[in-house]
Design a protein around this motif. Sequence first.
Motif, PDB file in Angstrom:
ATOM      1  N   GLU A   5       0.838  -1.198   0.000  1.00  0.00           N
ATOM      2  CA  GLU A   5       0.000   0.000   0.000  1.00  0.00           C
ATOM      3  C   GLU A   5       0.873   1.249   0.000  1.00  0.00           C
ATOM      4  OE1 GLU A   5      -2.660   2.098  -0.784  1.00  0.00           O
ATOM      5  OE2 GLU A   5      -3.481   0.162  -0.291  1.00  0.00           O
ATOM      6  N   HIS A   6       0.402   2.292  -0.645  1.00  0.00           N
ATOM      7  CA  HIS A   6       1.105   3.578  -0.683  1.00  0.00           C
ATOM      8  C   HIS A   6       1.245   4.092   0.743  1.00  0.00           C
ATOM      9  CE1 HIS A   6       1.779   7.825  -1.442  1.00  0.00           C
ATOM     10  NE2 HIS A   6       2.139   7.474  -2.657  1.00  0.00           N
ATOM     11  N   PRO A   7       2.445   4.463   1.181  1.00  0.00           N
ATOM     12  CA  PRO A   7       2.661   4.883   2.577  1.00  0.00           C
ATOM     13  C   PRO A   7       1.775   6.037   3.033  1.00  0.00           C
ATOM     14  CG  PRO A   7       4.760   4.618   1.448  1.00  0.00           C
ATOM     15  CD  PRO A   7       3.677   4.459   0.412  1.00  0.00           C
ATOM     16  N   ALA A   8       1.502   6.989   2.156  1.00  0.00           N
ATOM     17  CA  ALA A   8       0.683   8.148   2.563  1.00  0.00           C
ATOM     18  C   ALA A   8      -0.749   7.728   2.886  1.00  0.00           C
ATOM     19  CB  ALA A   8       0.686   9.215   1.473  1.00  0.00           C
ATOM     20  N   ARG A   9      -1.280   6.735   2.139  1.00  0.00           N
ATOM     21  CA  ARG A   9      -2.649   6.295   2.383  1.00  0.00           C
ATOM     22  C   ARG A   9      -2.779   5.468   3.652  1.00  0.00           C
ATOM     23  NH1 ARG A   9      -3.158   5.934  -3.364  1.00  0.00           N
ATOM     24  NH2 ARG A   9      -2.454   3.782  -3.392  1.00  0.00           N
ATOM     25  N   SER A  10      -1.686   4.843   4.078  1.00  0.00           N
ATOM     26  CA  SER A  10      -1.760   3.997   5.269  1.00  0.00           C
ATOM     27  C   SER A  10      -1.157   4.675   6.503  1.00  0.00           C
ATOM     28  CB  SER A  10      -1.070   2.655   5.000  1.00  0.00           C
ATOM     29  OG  SER A  10       0.258   2.853   4.585  1.00  0.00           O
ATOM     30  N   ALA A  11      -0.810   5.944   6.390  1.00  0.00           N
ATOM     31  CA  ALA A  11      -0.235   6.674   7.519  1.00  0.00           C
ATOM     32  C   ALA A  11      -1.292   6.897   8.607  1.00  0.00           C
ATOM     33  CB  ALA A  11       0.314   8.018   7.045  1.00  0.00           C
ATOM     34  N   ASP A  20      -8.441   8.726  -3.080  1.00  0.00           N
ATOM     35  CA  ASP A  20      -7.635   7.553  -2.733  1.00  0.00           C
ATOM     36  C   ASP A  20      -8.187   6.311  -3.436  1.00  0.00           C
ATOM     37  OD1 ASP A  20      -5.875   8.901  -0.969  1.00  0.00           O
ATOM     38  OD2 ASP A  20      -7.248   8.610   0.716  1.00  0.00           O
ATOM     39  N   VAL A  21      -9.494   6.146  -3.400  1.00  0.00           N
ATOM     40  CA  VAL A  21     -10.133   5.007  -4.061  1.00  0.00           C
ATOM     41  C   VAL A  21      -9.888   5.086  -5.565  1.00  0.00           C
ATOM     42  CG1 VAL A  21     -12.340   3.885  -4.582  1.00  0.00           C
ATOM     43  CG2 VAL A  21     -11.905   4.754  -2.279  1.00  0.00           C
TER      44      VAL A  21
END
Length: 96
Positions: A5-11, A20-21
């Motif tokens: 997962e992209h780090p910014a979305r899972s921060a 995001d979707v």
Amino acid sequence: MSEFEHPARSAPGHEVTVEDVRQLMGASTPHFALQLRNRIAKLIEGLPADHPARVEGEREIARLVRLGYSGEVRGMHAQAGQRPLKSNAEGLAEAG
């Protein structure tokens, strides 16, 4: 495709958005549809039912399931003006 997962979305504290979707949806193809479905499901799993990103995500998950199971059809007859392509079995028989 990785499930990474992209780090910014899972921060921690990241507010999931419709964008995001849509970034995950991208140019989805039958080959990757079910992996994308899993990533979107993970992204929206904690959102309330009426959250815009969840609504968009659930709509996209339904589309990806259809695409993943029936989106790539092979073996159709040629359209008017096209030559039919050989099937894999015909190509392997000639190569052997």
